[in-house]
Design a protein around this motif. Structure first.
Motif, short mmCIF file in Angstrom:
data_model
loop_
_atom_site.label_atom_id
_atom_site.label_comp_id
_atom_site.label_asym_id
_atom_site.label_seq_id
_atom_site.Cartn_x
_atom_site.Cartn_y
_atom_site.Cartn_z
N GLU A 163 0.84 -1.62 -0.15
CA GLU A 163 -0.40 0.08 0.15
C GLU A 163 0.91 1.14 -0.17
OE1 GLU A 163 -3.97 -1.40 2.47
OE2 GLU A 163 -2.57 -0.21 3.36
N TYR A 164 -0.09 2.26 -0.95
CA TYR A 164 1.13 3.43 -0.48
C TYR A 164 0.27 4.92 -0.35
CZ TYR A 164 4.51 0.81 -3.89
OH TYR A 164 4.91 -0.18 -4.33
N SER A 165 1.07 5.79 -0.06
CA SER A 165 0.75 6.69 0.76
C SER A 165 0.77 7.88 -0.22
CB SER A 165 1.19 7.46 1.98
OG SER A 165 0.42 8.73 2.15
N VAL A 166 -0.62 8.29 -1.25
CA VAL A 166 -0.70 9.42 -2.55
C VAL A 166 -1.38 10.63 -1.69
CG1 VAL A 166 -1.26 9.49 -4.69
CG2 VAL A 166 -1.29 6.76 -3.94
N LEU A 167 -0.59 11.35 -2.05
CA LEU A 167 -0.65 12.71 -2.10
C LEU A 167 -1.41 13.99 -3.48
CD1 LEU A 167 2.52 14.12 -0.53
CD2 LEU A 167 0.67 13.04 0.44
N VAL A 168 -2.38 14.48 -2.78
CA VAL A 168 -3.04 15.30 -4.20
C VAL A 168 -2.51 16.60 -3.79
CG1 VAL A 168 -4.98 16.21 -4.64
CG2 VAL A 168 -5.34 14.08 -3.80
N VAL A 169 -1.72 16.79 -4.94
CA VAL A 169 -0.81 18.37 -5.13
C VAL A 169 -1.25 18.89 -6.18
CG1 VAL A 169 1.40 16.77 -4.40
CG2 VAL A 169 0.65 17.41 -6.66
N THR A 170 -1.15 20.49 -6.43
CA THR A 170 -1.70 21.61 -6.66
C THR A 170 -1.05 20.88 -8.52
OG1 THR A 170 0.03 22.66 -6.44
CG2 THR A 170 -1.60 23.13 -5.09
N ARG A 171 -1.83 21.50 -9.31
CA ARG A 171 -1.78 21.72 -11.23
C ARG A 171 0.28 22.43 -11.32
NH1 ARG A 171 -2.37 17.69 -14.93
NH2 ARG A 171 -2.43 18.56 -17.07
N ASP A 172 0.20 23.81 -10.24
CA ASP A 172 1.50 23.49 -10.19
C ASP A 172 2.91 22.98 -10.47
OD1 ASP A 172 -0.06 26.21 -10.47
OD2 ASP A 172 0.54 26.99 -8.63
N VAL A 173 2.68 21.59 -9.98
CA VAL A 173 3.89 20.77 -9.23
C VAL A 173 3.84 20.43 -11.07
CG1 VAL A 173 4.94 19.05 -9.01
CG2 VAL A 173 3.61 20.30 -7.35
N ALA A 174 3.04 20.09 -12.03
CA ALA A 174 3.11 19.12 -13.14
C ALA A 174 3.46 20.74 -13.97
CB ALA A 174 2.10 19.19 -13.68
N ASN A 175 3.05 21.77 -13.44
CA ASN A 175 3.59 22.65 -14.83
C ASN A 175 5.08 23.02 -14.76
OD1 ASN A 175 0.81 23.53 -15.76
ND2 ASN A 175 0.35 24.51 -13.50
N GLY A 176 5.42 22.66 -13.87
CA GLY A 176 7.08 22.70 -13.34
C GLY A 176 7.72 22.12 -14.78
N ILE A 177 7.17 20.87 -13.75
CA ILE A 177 8.45 19.45 -14.88
C ILE A 177 7.98 19.78 -15.88
CG2 ILE A 177 7.99 16.91 -15.18
CD1 ILE A 177 6.51 16.78 -12.13
N ASN A 178 6.82 20.34 -16.57
CA ASN A 178 6.32 20.32 -17.83
C ASN A 178 7.02 21.47 -19.61
OD1 ASN A 178 5.01 17.41 -18.12
ND2 ASN A 178 3.15 18.49 -17.55
N ARG A 179 7.65 22.27 -18.30
CA ARG A 179 8.53 23.79 -18.78
C ARG A 179 9.01 23.12 -19.80
NH1 ARG A 179 8.83 28.33 -16.12
NH2 ARG A 179 8.42 27.33 -14.45
N PRO A 180 8.60 23.87 -20.62
CA PRO A 180 9.60 23.66 -22.36
C PRO A 180 11.32 23.52 -21.98
CG PRO A 180 7.84 25.52 -23.00
CD PRO A 180 8.20 24.64 -21.58
#
Length: 236
Positions: A163-180
């Motif tokens: 079992e894993y503890s899963v966090l729900v994080v803001t969309r900003d994390v994805a935006n930071g990763i997907n930056r061109p």
């Protein structure tokens, strides 16, 4: 034996209600109910000044950044160039400042439901003392404004019975990763741009220092004196 119309209606309604309950329970089993515990701290605890390297694995490419003793960020992969400090700081700030919106529990067989079979990205933060933290960012939640994430998962990929503890994080994390990629790099001035700035600094019609050092006209050659009659007689 004939059933009354009202009885058939009640049986039909009961059947539909039962089917609805089964569908709801099936969906609930795929996405567990969030825990009631409220997250108060950041996703990860560290200081940006203590980060030695930052790795962002986006599946098709991996970005690697190193911080020198003066706090300047350098990209070492896929290019060797000066990094844009704002881009690095934004992602690190999402990790050490933002708090998770909520926490849910995931079993190994639900990893695909949460988007961890094809994660948005894997971020690895390595501190100067050798401590390493990893964030695996999965798919979006129901709202589409947040993503599921696991911190320092062990083991990974998920193994049956874990079992894993899963966090729900803001969309900003994805935006930071997907930056061109180009936004991760410090803009570099081209020689043409520098030359254009120098030309713009010289007013129209003004002489450059080189022009001022050179005379515009060559000095006139003195004319030869005209011969006189006395000179002619003396010659004879």
């Amino acid at each position: 034996m004939k059933f009354q119309r009202s009885t058939l209606i009640l049986v039909g309604a009961a059947f539909l209600l039962g089917a609805g309950v089964l569908i709801a329970e099936s969906q609930r089993s795929q996405f567990p109910t969030a825990t009631t515990q409220t997250a108060t701290g950041p996703i990860l605890t560290f200081e940006e000044a203590d980060v030695a390297t930052l790795t962002v694995d986006r599946g098709d490419e991996t970005l690697v950044f190193e911080q020198d003793d003066d706090g300047n960020w350098q990209m070492t992969a896929p290019e060797n160039a000066v990094a844009e400090p704002g881009a690095v700081a934004f992602l690190l700030s999402r990790l050490n400042t933002d708090s998770p919106l909520q926490t849910v529990t995931m079993t190994a067989d639900q990893a695909t439901d949460f988007g961890f079979n094809a994660p948005v990205g894997i971020v690895t933060v390595t501190l100067n003392d050798g401590t390493e933290h990893e964030l695996v960012l999965g798919g979006p939640d129901f709202s589409g404004n947040a993503n599921y994430a696991v911190i320092d998962p062990d083991p990974w990929p998920p193994q049956e019975g874990t079992e894993y503890s899963v966090l729900v994080v803001t969309r900003d994390v994805a935006n930071g990763i997907n930056r061109p990629l180009e936004e991760w790099l410090m803009p570099v001035e081209t020689p043409d741009a520098e030359a254009g700035e120098e030309d713009a600094a010289i007013p129209n019609g003004s002489q450059t220092p080189e022009d001022a050092a050179e005379p515009n006209d060559s000095p006139a050659t003195p004319a030869a004196p005209e011969a006189t009659e006395n000179d002619a007689e003396t010659t004879n």
